[in-house]
Design a protein around this motif. Sequence first.
Motif, PDB file in Angstrom:
ATOM      1  N   ASP A  13       0.850  -1.184   0.000  1.00  0.00           N
ATOM      2  CA  ASP A  13       0.000   0.000   0.000  1.00  0.00           C
ATOM      3  C   ASP A  13       0.883   1.231   0.000  1.00  0.00           C
ATOM      4  O   ASP A  13       1.941   1.247   0.638  1.00  0.00           O
ATOM      5  CB  ASP A  13      -0.925   0.012   1.220  1.00  0.00           C
ATOM      6  N   LEU A  14       0.446   2.255  -0.711  1.00  0.00           N
ATOM      7  CA  LEU A  14       1.174   3.515  -0.781  1.00  0.00           C
ATOM      8  C   LEU A  14       0.358   4.638  -0.169  1.00  0.00           C
ATOM      9  O   LEU A  14      -0.873   4.677  -0.322  1.00  0.00           O
ATOM     10  CB  LEU A  14       1.458   3.897  -2.242  1.00  0.00           C
ATOM     11  N   ILE A  31       4.971  -3.091   2.739  1.00  0.00           N
ATOM     12  CA  ILE A  31       4.898  -4.347   2.000  1.00  0.00           C
ATOM     13  C   ILE A  31       4.757  -5.494   2.991  1.00  0.00           C
ATOM     14  O   ILE A  31       5.503  -5.572   3.974  1.00  0.00           O
ATOM     15  CB  ILE A  31       6.154  -4.579   1.137  1.00  0.00           C
ATOM     16  N   LEU A  32       3.796  -6.355   2.733  1.00  0.00           N
ATOM     17  CA  LEU A  32       3.637  -7.600   3.470  1.00  0.00           C
ATOM     18  C   LEU A  32       3.887  -8.729   2.480  1.00  0.00           C
ATOM     19  O   LEU A  32       3.083  -8.961   1.576  1.00  0.00           O
ATOM     20  CB  LEU A  32       2.232  -7.723   4.069  1.00  0.00           C
ATOM     21  N   GLU A  41       6.836 -11.721   5.823  1.00  0.00           N
ATOM     22  CA  GLU A  41       7.875 -10.721   6.059  1.00  0.00           C
ATOM     23  C   GLU A  41       7.251  -9.360   5.770  1.00  0.00           C
ATOM     24  O   GLU A  41       6.565  -9.197   4.757  1.00  0.00           O
ATOM     25  CB  GLU A  41       9.061 -10.986   5.137  1.00  0.00           C
ATOM     26  N   SER A  42       7.459  -8.390   6.646  1.00  0.00           N
ATOM     27  CA  SER A  42       6.853  -7.080   6.419  1.00  0.00           C
ATOM     28  C   SER A  42       7.876  -5.970   6.597  1.00  0.00           C
ATOM     29  O   SER A  42       8.840  -6.104   7.356  1.00  0.00           O
ATOM     30  CB  SER A  42       5.671  -6.861   7.359  1.00  0.00           C
ATOM     31  N   LYS A  43       7.643  -4.887   5.897  1.00  0.00           N
ATOM     32  CA  LYS A  43       8.536  -3.740   5.959  1.00  0.00           C
ATOM     33  C   LYS A  43       7.736  -2.485   5.630  1.00  0.00           C
ATOM     34  O   LYS A  43       6.900  -2.490   4.727  1.00  0.00           O
ATOM     35  CB  LYS A  43       9.678  -3.913   4.949  1.00  0.00           C
ATOM     36  N   THR A  44       7.998  -1.401   6.380  1.00  0.00           N
ATOM     37  CA  THR A  44       7.354  -0.111   6.124  1.00  0.00           C
ATOM     38  C   THR A  44       8.423   0.968   6.052  1.00  0.00           C
ATOM     39  O   THR A  44       9.338   0.991   6.881  1.00  0.00           O
ATOM     40  CB  THR A  44       6.347   0.230   7.232  1.00  0.00           C
ATOM     41  N   TRP A  45       8.296   1.823   5.047  1.00  0.00           N
ATOM     42  CA  TRP A  45       9.237   2.929   4.889  1.00  0.00           C
ATOM     43  C   TRP A  45       8.481   4.251   4.850  1.00  0.00           C
ATOM     44  O   TRP A  45       7.472   4.378   4.157  1.00  0.00           O
ATOM     45  CB  TRP A  45       9.998   2.830   3.574  1.00  0.00           C
ATOM     46  N   ALA A 154      -0.371   3.063   5.963  1.00  0.00           N
ATOM     47  CA  ALA A 154      -0.021   2.045   4.968  1.00  0.00           C
ATOM     48  C   ALA A 154       0.093   0.667   5.604  1.00  0.00           C
ATOM     49  O   ALA A 154      -0.339  -0.339   5.035  1.00  0.00           O
ATOM     50  CB  ALA A 154       1.289   2.426   4.259  1.00  0.00           C
ATOM     51  N   THR A 155       0.668   0.599   6.812  1.00  0.00           N
ATOM     52  CA  THR A 155       0.838  -0.699   7.474  1.00  0.00           C
ATOM     53  C   THR A 155      -0.506  -1.340   7.792  1.00  0.00           C
ATOM     54  O   THR A 155      -0.723  -2.528   7.514  1.00  0.00           O
ATOM     55  CB  THR A 155       1.659  -0.529   8.771  1.00  0.00           C
ATOM     56  N   ALA A 156      -1.420  -0.564   8.364  1.00  0.00           N
ATOM     57  CA  ALA A 156      -2.740  -1.090   8.714  1.00  0.00           C
ATOM     58  C   ALA A 156      -3.524  -1.487   7.470  1.00  0.00           C
ATOM     59  O   ALA A 156      -4.172  -2.540   7.432  1.00  0.00           O
ATOM     60  CB  ALA A 156      -3.524  -0.054   9.523  1.00  0.00           C
TER      61      ALA A 156
END
Length: 258
Positions: A13-14, A31-32, A41-45, A154-156
């Motif tokens: 999600d952006l 990104i999940l 694996e998840s990452k948020t920037w 974005a994470t939620a």
Amino acid sequence: MKLNLSKPICFFDLETTGTNIATDRIVELAILKVFPNGNKESKTWLVNPGVPIPEEASAIHGITDEKVAGEPTFRELAREVYQMIQGCDLAGFNSNRFDIPLLAEELLRAGVDFDMKNAVSVDVQTIFHKMEKRTLAAAYQFYCGKELTDAHSATADTQATYEVLLSQLDRYSELTNNVQELAAFSTHNDTVDFAGFIRRDENGEEVFGFGKHKGRSVHEVLEQEPGYFGWMLNADFPLYTKKVLTQIKLSKLNNKLG
């Protein structure tokens, strides 16, 4: 329900400065990544867009110029982002019409040769709209029985989108637990360039999807009106559209030379 995968799929999600695919920028990306064995694996920037974030955009996602002032630009993050999604299928909520085209623009702008030739995309919003016609918050409540309290984070939103797809597979027996078939079901039109400026007709041939040449063969137009290619390359079309147009032109040239 476990998602039936033959390779990893990245739900993403952006949050952005706006909704113009060609000119707006990413301010947050989550990104999940879900693997065939069920591991995640998840990452948020947070991303410094390099341009002011409009107040109306900040009012939606809560991300301000001050919040991203010390964060890396997308160009600095591009290789890391691409490494995470490389070799994966993609999924999101309204991703076919917005998130994937805008992500493609940012990657190409950063010099990363992003392409979807060997991947498919599942748009959970399209499945939802075809089945129930609601929004993400309503979808989360309807399918999962939960309230999306942190919408436009974005994470939620990414986690909720993943859970909604799993619930959709549980609810609708006519949906097949196969990413290729979900991608086909969640695609509105057979677009070649994400943005819909170039499409495929019923015979699978690339045709223009806009303007005075709408419905006409791209090969035919470029041959009969060579200046149209240059006009599109210099006009305000998405970079991915220009890349696809160039590939079509080169393929025609290669066929002639062959």
